[in-house]
Design an enzyme around this catalytic site. Sequence first.
Site, PDB file in Angstrom:
ATOM      1  N   GLU A 154      35.200  34.578  20.390  1.00  0.00           N
ATOM      2  CA  GLU A 154      34.173  35.195  21.234  1.00  0.00           C
ATOM      3  C   GLU A 154      33.237  36.077  20.411  1.00  0.00           C
ATOM      4  O   GLU A 154      32.008  36.050  20.599  1.00  0.00           O
ATOM      5  CB  GLU A 154      34.854  35.990  22.362  1.00  0.00           C
ATOM      6  CG  GLU A 154      35.403  35.037  23.416  1.00  0.00           C
ATOM      7  CD  GLU A 154      36.330  35.650  24.453  1.00  0.00           C
ATOM      8  OE1 GLU A 154      36.596  34.973  25.453  1.00  0.00           O
ATOM      9  OE2 GLU A 154      36.815  36.769  24.263  1.00  0.00           O
TER      10      GLU A 154
ATOM     11  N   GLY B 108      50.624  54.706  30.775  1.00  0.00           N
ATOM     12  CA  GLY B 108      49.596  53.685  30.555  1.00  0.00           C
ATOM     13  C   GLY B 108      48.961  53.233  31.855  1.00  0.00           C
ATOM     14  O   GLY B 108      49.645  52.774  32.767  1.00  0.00           O
TER      15      GLY B 108
ATOM     16  N   GLY C  62      46.737  50.761  32.076  1.00  0.00           N
ATOM     17  CA  GLY C  62      46.127  49.451  31.823  1.00  0.00           C
ATOM     18  C   GLY C  62      46.540  48.474  32.913  1.00  0.00           C
ATOM     19  O   GLY C  62      46.884  48.868  34.029  1.00  0.00           O
ATOM     20  N   PHE C  63      46.546  47.188  32.569  1.00  0.00           N
ATOM     21  CA  PHE C  63      46.849  46.157  33.574  1.00  0.00           C
ATOM     22  C   PHE C  63      48.256  46.327  34.172  1.00  0.00           C
ATOM     23  O   PHE C  63      48.445  46.217  35.377  1.00  0.00           O
ATOM     24  CB  PHE C  63      46.731  44.767  32.946  1.00  0.00           C
ATOM     25  CG  PHE C  63      45.317  44.345  32.715  1.00  0.00           C
ATOM     26  CD1 PHE C  63      44.496  44.005  33.776  1.00  0.00           C
ATOM     27  CD2 PHE C  63      44.802  44.289  31.429  1.00  0.00           C
ATOM     28  CE1 PHE C  63      43.185  43.605  33.561  1.00  0.00           C
ATOM     29  CE2 PHE C  63      43.486  43.898  31.206  1.00  0.00           C
ATOM     30  CZ  PHE C  63      42.688  43.557  32.274  1.00  0.00           C
ATOM     31  N   GLY C  64      49.249  46.592  33.308  1.00  0.00           N
ATOM     32  CA  GLY C  64      50.614  46.728  33.805  1.00  0.00           C
ATOM     33  C   GLY C  64      50.775  47.996  34.636  1.00  0.00           C
ATOM     34  O   GLY C  64      51.307  47.966  35.751  1.00  0.00           O
TER      35      GLY C  64
ATOM     36  N   ALA D 207      46.861  39.525  29.992  1.00  0.00           N
ATOM     37  CA  ALA D 207      46.708  40.413  31.147  1.00  0.00           C
ATOM     38  C   ALA D 207      47.567  39.969  32.334  1.00  0.00           C
ATOM     39  O   ALA D 207      48.165  40.799  33.024  1.00  0.00           O
ATOM     40  CB  ALA D 207      45.230  40.453  31.540  1.00  0.00           C
TER      41      ALA D 207
END
Length: 469
Positions: A176, A11, A13-15, A325
């Site tokens: 949103e 992954g 992503g953020f991590g 996040a």
Amino acid sequence: MAQRHRVVIVGGGFGGINAAKALAKANVDVTIVDRTNHHLFQPLLYQVAAGILPEGLIAPAIRSVVGDQRNCQVALAEVQDIDVENRVVIAREPDTGELRLPYDTLVLAAGATHSYFGNEEKFAQYAPGMKTIEDARYLRDGILAKYEMAELETDPAEKKRWLTFAIIGAGPTGVELAGQIAELAHVVLPRDYRHIDTTSTRILLLEGAPAVLPPFDEKLQKWTHDKLTKMGVEIRTNTLAVDMDRSSITVKGPDGSEEIIPCRTRIWAAGVQGSPLARVLAGKLGIDVDRAGRIPVGPDCSVNGRSDIYAVGDIMTLDKLPGVAQVAMQQGKYVGKLVTGRLAGQPAPPPFKYFDKGSMATIGYKAAVAESFGMKMTGVIGFLAWGFIHIMYLVGWGNRFGALYSWLRAMVFSKNRGHRIITFDGAENVAHRGVGGPISKQRLGDNVPVPDAPTELSGMRVSTPDDAS
Ligand SMILES: Cc1cc2nc3c(=O)[nH]c(=O)nc-3n(C[C@H](O)[C@H](O)[C@H](O)COP(=O)(O)OP(=O)(O)OC[C@H]3O[C@@H](n4cnc5c(N)ncnc54)[C@H](O)[C@@H]3O)c2cc1C
């Protein structure tokens, strides 16, 4: 030459990206394996769905994000299995070949996916959610194409159905999206259509809890509720979606009564669960995932006390940390540093401690709520704080300036949306509510009426191929 320590990160992503970066100076070979080629900034996905931002600005290539990091390589493949005995990650390459990635340390950072709370079969096809770039593009088709359908529709009841949007879940994403559809309907689209009044759009925001933005402070919840209501959003709290089909949604209100609401668009913003890889790994280690399908980790983010497997971000559960996040980023950094230190012979670091910087949600132009370090912000102040934070967390100055330019253009100068791109195929796909790739009428087995006579619009006649002959 001795084999260097191999860290495989599942992954980007953020991590995953933060774990990789924290390993930049370590004497290791890092491989990030991801089923997409991009590092996605999910908090701004709704702006892609609303046509404000082009997707590239929030999804830089993972290769370019770690381009300067010489000890890091990237593989585009979908991880399917983990052989914990032999320490091998098994993935599928895009050409269906098998990719085997041996590791000494594994960092699982595969994030989360939608959860329909056991109603997957029924709801997933009619209420798409938003986790990926494809989801956001699909929603953009889903929202904008409905105005095209309504413009061509001659039956007033059907017109109304095309212009009814139900958003399930009033957390930050639901709020949103509701705000953005309201701005499209009231600010952006009215001047562009000739046969519909886009301001008659009905936007329903459904929430099972007693208030919108459930985890936020009560004052901010009320502010958001009032603001959305003024923008024309119909909010129903203590309300659950209990059924849906191609052209309606059934909701159960606070008094237990059910109502069928005709509508062509449902958007799922209600729940997430850990990536299926959490279950795969848990099964291999003989442990259980939690109710949200996340794998439990120890205070040092290790899985089942093993020093060769870590999990960070949305895929794990630890001390009821939220799926945001900041948690993923801080855990990624923590694990990267932990591995670096261990290989350098340093003592183990203290347990992971989350530093909560606050939360925020936008409602529309000059309207956002934010709570940070005890401060509560609403309106323009909240909006500016939201804008600043999001710009700073985007990757790369090019993307930051690009986003700022797109925001000024969309919200301040032109009051338009620069990325309102749909195609016939995209519109046809969402009109029939299939999810995931173009779906033909035949494949859906749907009795979609195809008019063989020309459709009459007031003051405009749409010709069929027969007219031309
Ligand atoms: C619409 C939306 C809005 C959000 N807004 C906010 C917000 O405003 N503020 C906030 O703090 N948080 C927000 N979040 C939550 C935040 O984005 C997540 O908490 C964060 O992305 C988690 O990071 P992660 O690294 O765990 O997972 P992700 O960032 O999701 O990364 C997971 C990566 O793993 C890859 N992957 C998954 N499965 C596989 C596989 N089998 N093989 C290979 N690769 C795989 C994926 O492609 C992805 O790149 C939002 C989320 C969404 C969906």
